[in-house]
Enzyme design. Sequence first.
Site, PDB file in Angstrom:
ATOM      1  N   TYR A   1     -57.668 -21.869  -8.585  1.00  9.08           N
ATOM      2  CA  TYR A   1     -56.322 -22.091  -8.009  1.00  9.08           C
ATOM      3  C   TYR A   1     -56.308 -23.134  -6.890  1.00  9.08           C
ATOM      4  O   TYR A   1     -56.925 -22.924  -5.729  1.00  9.08           O
ATOM      5  CB  TYR A   1     -55.417 -20.803  -7.708  1.00  9.08           C
ATOM      6  CG  TYR A   1     -54.203 -20.944  -6.879  1.00  9.08           C
ATOM      7  CD1 TYR A   1     -53.038 -21.282  -8.090  1.00  9.08           C
ATOM      8  CD2 TYR A   1     -54.075 -21.119  -5.559  1.00  9.08           C
ATOM      9  CE1 TYR A   1     -52.242 -21.854  -7.220  1.00  9.08           C
ATOM     10  CE2 TYR A   1     -52.956 -21.581  -5.303  1.00  9.08           C
ATOM     11  CZ  TYR A   1     -51.731 -21.904  -5.824  1.00  9.08           C
ATOM     12  OH  TYR A   1     -50.749 -22.115  -5.514  1.00  9.08           O
ATOM     13  N   GLY A   2     -55.212 -23.808  -6.997  1.00 11.83           N
ATOM     14  CA  GLY A   2     -55.039 -25.074  -5.945  1.00 11.83           C
ATOM     15  C   GLY A   2     -55.508 -24.920  -4.552  1.00 11.83           C
ATOM     16  O   GLY A   2     -56.616 -25.322  -4.262  1.00 11.83           O
TER      17      GLY A   2
ATOM     18  N   SER B   1     -45.423 -21.743   3.436  1.00 11.65           N
ATOM     19  CA  SER B   1     -45.640 -22.034   2.119  1.00 11.65           C
ATOM     20  C   SER B   1     -44.555 -21.549   1.317  1.00 11.65           C
ATOM     21  O   SER B   1     -44.055 -20.134   1.519  1.00 11.65           O
ATOM     22  CB  SER B   1     -46.983 -21.269   1.494  1.00 11.65           C
ATOM     23  OG  SER B   1     -48.024 -22.020   2.249  1.00 11.65           O
TER      24      SER B   1
ATOM     25  N   ARG C   1     -53.156 -18.732  -3.130  1.00 11.02           N
ATOM     26  CA  ARG C   1     -54.416 -18.409  -2.007  1.00 11.02           C
ATOM     27  C   ARG C   1     -54.565 -17.101  -1.781  1.00 11.02           C
ATOM     28  O   ARG C   1     -53.724 -16.347  -1.686  1.00 11.02           O
ATOM     29  CB  ARG C   1     -53.641 -19.224  -0.893  1.00 11.02           C
ATOM     30  CG  ARG C   1     -53.660 -20.859  -0.814  1.00 11.02           C
ATOM     31  CD  ARG C   1     -53.306 -21.283   0.342  1.00 11.02           C
ATOM     32  NE  ARG C   1     -51.718 -21.070   0.854  1.00 11.02           N
ATOM     33  CZ  ARG C   1     -51.489 -20.226   1.550  1.00 11.02           C
ATOM     34  NH1 ARG C   1     -52.190 -19.502   2.277  1.00 11.02           N
ATOM     35  NH2 ARG C   1     -50.107 -19.938   1.895  1.00 11.02           N
TER      36      ARG C   1
ATOM     37  N   LYS D   1     -55.518 -27.579   1.919  1.00  7.20           N
ATOM     38  CA  LYS D   1     -55.345 -26.965   3.135  1.00  7.20           C
ATOM     39  C   LYS D   1     -56.731 -26.821   3.741  1.00  7.20           C
ATOM     40  O   LYS D   1     -56.703 -26.445   5.242  1.00  7.20           O
ATOM     41  CB  LYS D   1     -55.077 -25.426   2.800  1.00  7.20           C
ATOM     42  CG  LYS D   1     -53.821 -25.412   2.087  1.00  7.20           C
ATOM     43  CD  LYS D   1     -52.554 -26.043   2.676  1.00  7.20           C
ATOM     44  CE  LYS D   1     -51.065 -25.420   2.235  1.00  7.20           C
ATOM     45  NZ  LYS D   1     -49.982 -26.438   1.916  1.00  7.20           N
TER      46      LYS D   1
ATOM     47  N   ARG E   1     -46.848 -24.231 -10.157  1.00  3.00           N
ATOM     48  CA  ARG E   1     -46.765 -25.354  -9.448  1.00  3.00           C
ATOM     49  C   ARG E   1     -46.752 -26.629 -10.410  1.00  3.00           C
ATOM     50  O   ARG E   1     -47.137 -26.519 -11.645  1.00  3.00           O
ATOM     51  CB  ARG E   1     -48.118 -25.629  -8.499  1.00  3.00           C
ATOM     52  CG  ARG E   1     -48.140 -24.450  -7.701  1.00  3.00           C
ATOM     53  CD  ARG E   1     -47.686 -24.744  -6.109  1.00  3.00           C
ATOM     54  NE  ARG E   1     -47.487 -23.714  -5.293  1.00  3.00           N
ATOM     55  CZ  ARG E   1     -47.200 -23.817  -4.194  1.00  3.00           C
ATOM     56  NH1 ARG E   1     -46.895 -25.205  -3.489  1.00  3.00           N
ATOM     57  NH2 ARG E   1     -46.975 -23.148  -3.356  1.00  3.00           N
TER      58      ARG E   1
ATOM     59  N   ASP F   1     -46.081 -31.812   2.751  1.00  4.24           N
ATOM     60  CA  ASP F   1     -46.965 -30.718   2.990  1.00  4.24           C
ATOM     61  C   ASP F   1     -47.726 -30.955   4.171  1.00  4.24           C
ATOM     62  O   ASP F   1     -47.944 -29.747   5.032  1.00  4.24           O
ATOM     63  CB  ASP F   1     -47.895 -30.410   1.746  1.00  4.24           C
ATOM     64  CG  ASP F   1     -48.293 -28.875   1.930  1.00  4.24           C
ATOM     65  OD1 ASP F   1     -47.515 -27.914   1.999  1.00  4.24           O
ATOM     66  OD2 ASP F   1     -49.644 -28.927   1.797  1.00  4.24           O
TER      67      ASP F   1
ATOM     68  N   HIS G   1     -48.967 -28.346   9.099  1.00  5.46           N
ATOM     69  CA  HIS G   1     -48.590 -28.035   7.799  1.00  5.46           C
ATOM     70  C   HIS G   1     -46.929 -28.616   7.934  1.00  5.46           C
ATOM     71  O   HIS G   1     -46.114 -27.576   7.893  1.00  5.46           O
ATOM     72  CB  HIS G   1     -48.665 -26.538   7.748  1.00  5.46           C
ATOM     73  CG  HIS G   1     -48.230 -25.964   6.345  1.00  5.46           C
ATOM     74  ND1 HIS G   1     -47.870 -24.635   6.203  1.00  5.46           N
ATOM     75  CD2 HIS G   1     -48.270 -26.489   4.997  1.00  5.46           C
ATOM     76  CE1 HIS G   1     -47.650 -24.624   4.803  1.00  5.46           C
ATOM     77  NE2 HIS G   1     -47.952 -25.459   4.150  1.00  5.46           N
TER      78      HIS G   1
ATOM     79  N   THR H   1     -41.062 -29.125   0.456  1.00  5.91           N
ATOM     80  CA  THR H   1     -41.154 -30.040  -0.700  1.00  5.91           C
ATOM     81  C   THR H   1     -39.664 -30.516  -0.776  1.00  5.91           C
ATOM     82  O   THR H   1     -39.301 -31.916  -1.147  1.00  5.91           O
ATOM     83  CB  THR H   1     -41.705 -29.701  -1.867  1.00  5.91           C
ATOM     84  OG1 THR H   1     -43.233 -29.487  -1.511  1.00  5.91           O
ATOM     85  CG2 THR H   1     -41.786 -30.871  -2.850  1.00  5.91           C
TER      86      THR H   1
ATOM     87  N   CYS I   1     -41.051 -22.156   1.717  1.00  4.50           N
ATOM     88  CA  CYS I   1     -40.264 -22.126   2.478  1.00  4.50           C
ATOM     89  C   CYS I   1     -39.355 -23.385   2.446  1.00  4.50           C
ATOM     90  O   CYS I   1     -38.519 -23.727   3.375  1.00  4.50           O
ATOM     91  CB  CYS I   1     -40.433 -21.492   3.755  1.00  4.50           C
ATOM     92  SG  CYS I   1     -41.063 -19.781   3.521  1.00  4.50           S
TER      93      CYS I   1
END
Length: 597
Positions: free
Chosen positions: A212-213, A263, A73, A221, A380, A288, A241, A268, A265
């Site tokens: 990117y994602g 993110s 990001r 997000k 990822r 998430d 989040h 998941t 940390c």
Amino acid sequence: MSAPTTDHRDLLTWVRQVADLTQPDRVVWCDGSDDEYRRLTDELVGTGTLVRLNPDHRPASFWARTDPSDVARVEERTFICSADEADAGPTNNWVAPDEMKRTMTELYRGAMRGRAMYVIPFCMGPLDAEDPKFGVEITDSAYVVASMRIMTRMGSAVLAAMGSDARYVRALHSVGAPIEPGDADVPWPCSRTKYISHFPESREIWSYGSGYGGNSLLGKKCYALRIAGVLARDEGWLAEHMLIIKVTSPEGRVRHIAGAFPSACGKTNLAMLDPVLPGWKVETIGDDIAWMRFGPDGRLYAINPEFGLFGVAPGTDWTTNANAMRTLARGNAIFTNVARTDDGDVWWEGMGDPPAHLTSWTGESWTPSSGTPSSHPNSRFCVPIGQCPTLAAEYDDPHGVPIDAILFGGRRKTTVPLVAEARDWTHGVYLGATLSSETTAAAAGEVGVVRRDPMAMLPFIGYHAGDYVNHWLSLGKSAPDAALPKIFYVNWFRRDDDGGFLWPGFGENIRVLKWITERLDGRGAAVESPIGLLPPPSAIDVTGLSLPPGALEAALAVDPDEWRAELPLITEWFERFGDKLPAALWAELDALRARLG
Ligand SMILES: Nc1nc2c(ncn2[C@@H]2O[C@H](COP(=O)(O)OP(=O)(O)OP(=O)(O)O)[C@@H](O)[C@H]2O)c(=O)[nH]1
Ligand SMILES: O=C([O-])CC(=O)C(=O)O
Ligand SMILES: [Mn+2]
């Protein structure tokens, strides 16, 4: 893929306008079918964006490598374009909506030349929700379509459910790399110019330049946190989040826990925790994002609006997160920026001993002596959540699950203990508002710098951060105290003097969850400390765990000197909010200062 089967006038008009502006070769309405996915991934293999993995190891799975400049990001290039600059607050980049739209319209002009323009109808959360949250993403990236199919409920069923007039979020994305006649495409098209822009009043997202994602899968997000956050503020709910889990004790007592960690940390991993304590069961609801609203009984109910997992690869292994490994073993995954083995499997740092030879995320020949990581630290996996063996039956319930406890956690080498309990909701909001964490590779920029990250939402609050913490405080007043979740502060990442983790983490975190559930039951010993209620070391069940002497005590310690050193940092942080900072939070800081003496 077919012609539009919709009479949604507004959508048809918007799609035509975008096509006129961006000039694609063709417009493709995505139906979400298996056939379509197969066709898209075949095309992506053809352009070199995807490499098919060996089906013996990874059925129906693919390996993608991004441009080395497009790996995370981009917070510096992320904008909240509210009508009034003051509404974006001190934590967001702001540009006036008209000005941003003028700039980006020029970037979008002709941007899809030589490409297909895909129209993806999607829904965040179950389609049978009372008020389904629709979106439509227009993109010129087939990689985005394939990923959105994993991450969201999308396709014909969504378009049908939208009918002719449903409200939806317009999400426009271009990689910003038109193919001029005679030119060949590249495996990972993107642009050096990047904008990730949000228009909260008109509920629009305009993204340009990145594949990117977090910059391109706009349901995640951009919609589910930044735009939904504004809706949540206006409608009295929370878009957070957070992971969501269902924890069952050996006695069969069920508790639901939500947890906000920045993110990379540990969301998941905690969401898929494999408990080491006998008889305990942890089931996954989300990893998430949590949307939470109060039910008629005054309790806070959470749903996971997503449909897939977009997880950090490095560190994921059978010893740390076996459930993620099992989920991935079922195939249907896209791996981005990990390494590929010579026999067509994937590998990343943390997955045991490295093979003798790999192709690295940059496409180079790699051996253990190469001296660089084989996988990008923010590489990822993207995989359907339905494949997770621990997925809870409640995952699909549009009413969600009642949340008993909320965890706020960061990545801190020092200062912050393994776990502490907030005295009450306001104190918990204070802990969340002052959450601090070391930056990670999930965002472009320096790694390891401690920054304040309120409720792990710093990059995702779509409005003024002062209004955001105020929203949290006022929601606490709208429900009876007994119905509110209890709030806890955790830190799995504290280090010893040699730099090793004091706490083993992962499956062992059930020991901390056990204490938390005991506290919810009104049992479980706790002692007062300046920062909140702490378990005495004897209150953490360490059966079967051999820790070095003093490690648990050190993990749980609150050092007044370290905390006194935090005070000026918290003061400086609060001052950034100006007069928007709720007085109740200043009062909490004053009380902490007094307790520290
Ligand atoms: N030491 C330690 N590391 C952990 C623990 N949980 C997760 N990690 C590591 O932290 C990194 C990120 O973990 P994730 O669970 O993917 O983090 P996340 O919060 O889901 O990240 P995003 O998907 O970016 O939001 C991985 O490398 C994990 O192996 C833990 O309990 N202890
Ligand atoms: O948004 C992304 O690109 C990945 C992610 O989950 C995060 O950074 O928190
Ligand atoms: Mn994650």
